[in-house]
Scaffold this motif. Structure first.
Motif, short mmCIF file in Angstrom:
data_model
loop_
_atom_site.label_atom_id
_atom_site.label_comp_id
_atom_site.label_asym_id
_atom_site.label_seq_id
_atom_site.Cartn_x
_atom_site.Cartn_y
_atom_site.Cartn_z
N GLU A 59 3.83 -0.84 -1.17
CA GLU A 59 3.44 -1.88 -2.39
C GLU A 59 4.29 -3.06 -2.67
OE1 GLU A 59 1.04 -0.11 -3.42
OE2 GLU A 59 1.28 2.27 -3.55
N VAL A 60 2.75 -3.72 -2.26
CA VAL A 60 3.44 -5.16 -3.16
C VAL A 60 2.95 -5.35 -4.44
CG1 VAL A 60 3.96 -5.49 -1.24
CG2 VAL A 60 1.79 -5.86 -1.50
N GLU A 61 3.16 -5.90 -5.43
CA GLU A 61 2.39 -5.87 -6.29
C GLU A 61 1.35 -7.29 -6.42
OE1 GLU A 61 1.94 -6.65 -10.69
OE2 GLU A 61 3.74 -5.54 -9.93
N ARG B 91 11.08 3.27 -1.73
CA ARG B 91 10.59 1.70 -2.21
C ARG B 91 8.96 2.57 -2.00
NH1 ARG B 91 10.69 -1.45 3.16
NH2 ARG B 91 11.03 1.62 3.68
N GLU C 296 -0.89 -6.16 -4.64
CA GLU C 296 -1.34 -6.49 -2.97
C GLU C 296 -1.10 -7.51 -2.48
OE1 GLU C 296 -5.05 -3.79 -2.30
OE2 GLU C 296 -4.31 -2.10 -3.19
N ASP C 297 -0.49 -8.41 -3.01
CA ASP C 297 -0.34 -9.77 -2.86
C ASP C 297 0.96 -10.39 -1.38
OD1 ASP C 297 -0.51 -13.18 -2.95
OD2 ASP C 297 0.74 -12.73 -4.27
N ASN C 298 0.09 -9.49 -0.17
CA ASN C 298 0.34 -10.07 1.19
C ASN C 298 -0.33 -10.52 2.15
OD1 ASN C 298 0.60 -6.77 2.13
ND2 ASN C 298 2.55 -6.88 1.88
#
Length: 188
Positions: free
Chosen positions: A145-147, A176, A149-151
């Motif tokens: 997961e990334v804040e 994670r 979905e910023d990747n």
């Protein structure tokens, strides 16, 4: 990295096993992992190549490997399958909403591109070729997961039609949170 011609090449299980040390190096660089677990990772990847429906592809620029993707058919006896099934049961989702998927899916185990070559369509080409004629009705994968979905990974998966199956799941032994994403096959 300047524009280069990329070729996607399918690997047999023995070829994949032979190339594992180099492929795991790409994985470690792409994920920013240390090399303290390299030997264990190589062993795990080689073991994965013996699973039913195993398929692997690499991206080449000349004879330089820039990326790798591999997967196999989902199996209830596998750790990843049991973890995802446990997460789905505990999420409160109705069994009929996920049982059909868990009966007939291709698990995308790994997709990694050299950091200097990311953002150039190599990941898309790897996944597209990996899933071409995959012998399953669905494809599933997990990604950290990334804040917001910023990747690049989330952008790629969304653009290929992957949607949420389970969010913010912590696999046993890893603190994670991960997203489990899936889509029907074949790719259009």
């Amino acid at each position: 990295m300047e524009s280069v011609k990329i070729t996607i090449r399918r690997l047999s299980a023995p070829e994949f096993s032979m190339l594992c040390p180099h492929l795991v190096d790409i994985y470690e660089r792409a994920m920013g992992y240390s090399q303290e677990d390299t030997t264990r990772r190589i062993s795990t990847w080689r073991s994965d190549s013996r699973h039913r429906g195993f398929n692997a592809v690499i991206a080449l620029s000349g004879d330089i490997i820039l990326g790798v993707a591999y997967g196999h058919l989902g199996e209830p006896s596998r750790w990843w399958h049991r973890e995802v099934a446990t997460g789905l049961r505990s999420s409160g989702k109705k069994a009929e909403n996920y049982e059909a998927i868990l009966r007939d899916y291709f698990e995308i185990s790994e997709v990694h591109v050299e950091p200097a070559a990311q953002g150039r369509g190599i990941g898309r080409a790897l996944i597209t070729d990996l899933l071409y004629l995959a012998p399953a009705s669905y494809a599933l994968l997990s990604t950290p997961e990334v804040e917001a979905e910023d990747n690049l990974a989330f952008g790629l998966y969304r653009s290929l039609g992957f949607s949420d199956v389970l969010r913010n799941y912590c696999f046993y032994g890893d603190l994670r949170p991960f997203a489990i994403l899936g889509r029907p096959l074949p790719l259009s």
